[in-house]
Design a protein around this motif. Structure first.
Motif, PDB file in Angstrom:
ATOM      1  N   LYS A  32      74.809  32.879  67.576  1.00  0.00           N
ATOM      2  CA  LYS A  32      75.587  31.640  67.667  1.00  0.00           C
ATOM      3  C   LYS A  32      75.122  30.764  68.839  1.00  0.00           C
ATOM      4  O   LYS A  32      74.358  31.219  69.706  1.00  0.00           O
TER       5      LYS A  32
ATOM      6  N   TYR B 260      81.702  29.109  56.303  1.00  0.00           N
ATOM      7  CA  TYR B 260      82.952  29.782  56.669  1.00  0.00           C
ATOM      8  C   TYR B 260      84.115  29.392  55.751  1.00  0.00           C
ATOM      9  O   TYR B 260      85.281  29.479  56.153  1.00  0.00           O
TER      10      TYR B 260
ATOM     11  N   HIS C  57      87.451  31.098  55.544  1.00  0.00           N
ATOM     12  CA  HIS C  57      88.425  30.946  56.638  1.00  0.00           C
ATOM     13  C   HIS C  57      89.102  29.577  56.647  1.00  0.00           C
ATOM     14  O   HIS C  57      89.799  29.234  57.600  1.00  0.00           O
TER      15      HIS C  57
ATOM     16  N   ARG D 181      92.650  29.246  57.748  1.00  0.00           N
ATOM     17  CA  ARG D 181      93.038  29.914  58.995  1.00  0.00           C
ATOM     18  C   ARG D 181      93.212  28.885  60.117  1.00  0.00           C
ATOM     19  O   ARG D 181      92.525  27.861  60.128  1.00  0.00           O
TER      20      ARG D 181
ATOM     21  N   PHE E 139      92.212  28.892  63.076  1.00  0.00           N
ATOM     22  CA  PHE E 139      91.054  28.733  63.951  1.00  0.00           C
ATOM     23  C   PHE E 139      89.863  28.047  63.280  1.00  0.00           C
ATOM     24  O   PHE E 139      88.805  27.875  63.895  1.00  0.00           O
TER      25      PHE E 139
ATOM     26  N   LEU F  12      86.360  26.855  64.998  1.00  0.00           N
ATOM     27  CA  LEU F  12      85.199  27.661  64.605  1.00  0.00           C
ATOM     28  C   LEU F  12      84.056  26.749  64.162  1.00  0.00           C
ATOM     29  O   LEU F  12      82.910  26.901  64.618  1.00  0.00           O
TER      30      LEU F  12
ATOM     31  N   THR G  96      85.232  41.542  67.152  1.00  0.00           N
ATOM     32  CA  THR G  96      85.176  40.076  67.077  1.00  0.00           C
ATOM     33  C   THR G  96      85.574  39.444  68.412  1.00  0.00           C
ATOM     34  O   THR G  96      84.943  38.487  68.866  1.00  0.00           O
TER      35      THR G  96
ATOM     36  N   ARG H 256      78.508  41.841  71.808  1.00  0.00           N
ATOM     37  CA  ARG H 256      79.589  40.937  72.237  1.00  0.00           C
ATOM     38  C   ARG H 256      80.113  41.300  73.619  1.00  0.00           C
ATOM     39  O   ARG H 256      80.416  40.422  74.426  1.00  0.00           O
TER      40      ARG H 256
ATOM     41  N   ILE I 105      86.602  34.632  71.793  1.00  0.00           N
ATOM     42  CA  ILE I 105      86.602  34.950  70.359  1.00  0.00           C
ATOM     43  C   ILE I 105      85.825  33.903  69.551  1.00  0.00           C
ATOM     44  O   ILE I 105      85.259  34.221  68.506  1.00  0.00           O
ATOM     45  N   ASP I 106      85.767  32.665  70.027  1.00  0.00           N
ATOM     46  CA  ASP I 106      84.940  31.656  69.344  1.00  0.00           C
ATOM     47  C   ASP I 106      83.476  31.779  69.770  1.00  0.00           C
ATOM     48  O   ASP I 106      82.586  31.856  68.925  1.00  0.00           O
TER      49      ASP I 106
ATOM     50  N   ASN J 162      81.448  34.040  70.510  1.00  0.00           N
ATOM     51  CA  ASN J 162      81.308  35.501  70.490  1.00  0.00           C
ATOM     52  C   ASN J 162      79.903  35.970  70.110  1.00  0.00           C
ATOM     53  O   ASN J 162      79.719  37.066  69.594  1.00  0.00           O
TER      54      ASN J 162
ATOM     55  N   HIS K  10      77.335  36.578  64.535  1.00  0.00           N
ATOM     56  CA  HIS K  10      78.069  36.801  63.294  1.00  0.00           C
ATOM     57  C   HIS K  10      77.311  37.847  62.486  1.00  0.00           C
ATOM     58  O   HIS K  10      76.084  37.886  62.520  1.00  0.00           O
TER      59      HIS K  10
HETATM   60  P1  CMP Z   1      82.620  35.616  62.815  1.00  0.00           P
HETATM   61  O1  CMP Z   1      82.224  37.028  62.602  1.00  0.00           O
HETATM   62  O2  CMP Z   1      81.529  34.620  62.884  1.00  0.00           O
HETATM   63  O3  CMP Z   1      83.624  35.188  61.648  1.00  0.00           O
HETATM   64  C1  CMP Z   1      84.579  34.160  61.813  1.00  0.00           C
HETATM   65  C2  CMP Z   1      84.725  33.726  63.240  1.00  0.00           C
HETATM   66  O4  CMP Z   1      85.918  33.040  63.555  1.00  0.00           O
HETATM   67  C3  CMP Z   1      84.740  34.929  64.142  1.00  0.00           C
HETATM   68  O5  CMP Z   1      83.467  35.522  64.184  1.00  0.00           O
HETATM   69  C4  CMP Z   1      85.242  34.324  65.448  1.00  0.00           C
HETATM   70  O6  CMP Z   1      84.189  33.782  66.224  1.00  0.00           O
HETATM   71  C5  CMP Z   1      86.116  33.157  64.963  1.00  0.00           C
HETATM   72  N1  CMP Z   1      87.525  33.379  65.244  1.00  0.00           N
HETATM   73  C6  CMP Z   1      88.293  32.625  66.071  1.00  0.00           C
HETATM   74  N2  CMP Z   1      89.551  33.071  66.116  1.00  0.00           N
HETATM   75  C7  CMP Z   1      89.598  34.159  65.303  1.00  0.00           C
HETATM   76  C8  CMP Z   1      90.643  35.082  64.938  1.00  0.00           C
HETATM   77  N3  CMP Z   1      91.896  34.972  65.415  1.00  0.00           N
HETATM   78  N4  CMP Z   1      90.324  36.074  64.080  1.00  0.00           N
HETATM   79  C9  CMP Z   1      89.086  36.188  63.572  1.00  0.00           C
HETATM   80  N5  CMP Z   1      88.064  35.346  63.875  1.00  0.00           N
HETATM   81  C10 CMP Z   1      88.317  34.346  64.748  1.00  0.00           C
END
Ligand code: CMP
Length: 141
Positions: free
Chosen positions: A10, A50, A53, A56, A58, A62, A92, A103, A110-111, A113, A116
């Motif tokens: 990333k 993505y 998601h 979601r 986030f 993201l 994650t 990681r 978490i963003d 990170n 992927h």
């Molecule tokens: P990734 O494996 O790339 O898949 C989705 C991404 O969303 C995840 O890694 C994180 O970087 C991001 N993300 C942010 N907040 C969350 C969350 N609460 N749960 C899961 N993924 C999150």
């Protein structure tokens, strides 16, 4: 058995100049890079990648993060490549990632990170096809 998985380094990890260090972890743990490219994703591309998601909370952050700089995208091949890559990445949320994982060692939040990795066989197939036509995947097997 031998599997393939989609990996993305990333924007945070690309900016930290640790592409080589992360590749080295793949290679020393039985994963082979069989396709690779650098890309700077558009909002449309990041959103489509993505899409699972989309609902979601986030999702917006993201996508914003994933388009903040170039990424390095690769297909990894090896024994149980999907699970092996996830093991190397760690949880994650980097605060929960085991010591010695990518990681834990390179990620901040978490963003941001660092990496992927596909989470299953079907996802891997779809994610690989999203970035690489079959003719750009160079398996030595
Ligand atoms: P990734 O494996 O790339 O898949 C989705 C991404 O969303 C995840 O890694 C994180 O970087 C991001 N993300 C942010 N907040 C969350 C969350 N609460 N749960 C899961 N993924 C999150």
């Amino acid at each position: 058995g031998i599997e393939r998985t989609l990996s993305i380094i990333k924007p945070d990890a690309v900016a930290k100049n640790v592409i080589g260090k992360i590749y080295s972890r793949f290679e020393t743990n039985g994963l082979t890079v069989i396709a690779a490219k650098m890309a700077w994703l558009s909002p449309q591309e990041a959103g489509a990648f993505y899409a699972v998601h989309k609902e979601r909370p986030f999702f917006k952050d993201l996508v914003a993060f994933m388009i903040s700089g170039p990424v390095m995208v690769q297909v990894l091949e090896g024994e149980s490549a999907i699970a092996k890559n996830r093991e190397l990445m760690g949880a994650t949320d980097p605060k929960k990632a085991e010591a010695g994982t990518i990681r834990a060692d390179f990620a901040e939040s978490i963003d941001a990170n660092a990496v992927h990795g596909s989470d299953g066989e079907e996802t891997a197939k779809n994610e690989i096809a999203f970035f690489f036509p079959a003719m750009s995947v160079y398996s030595g097997r």
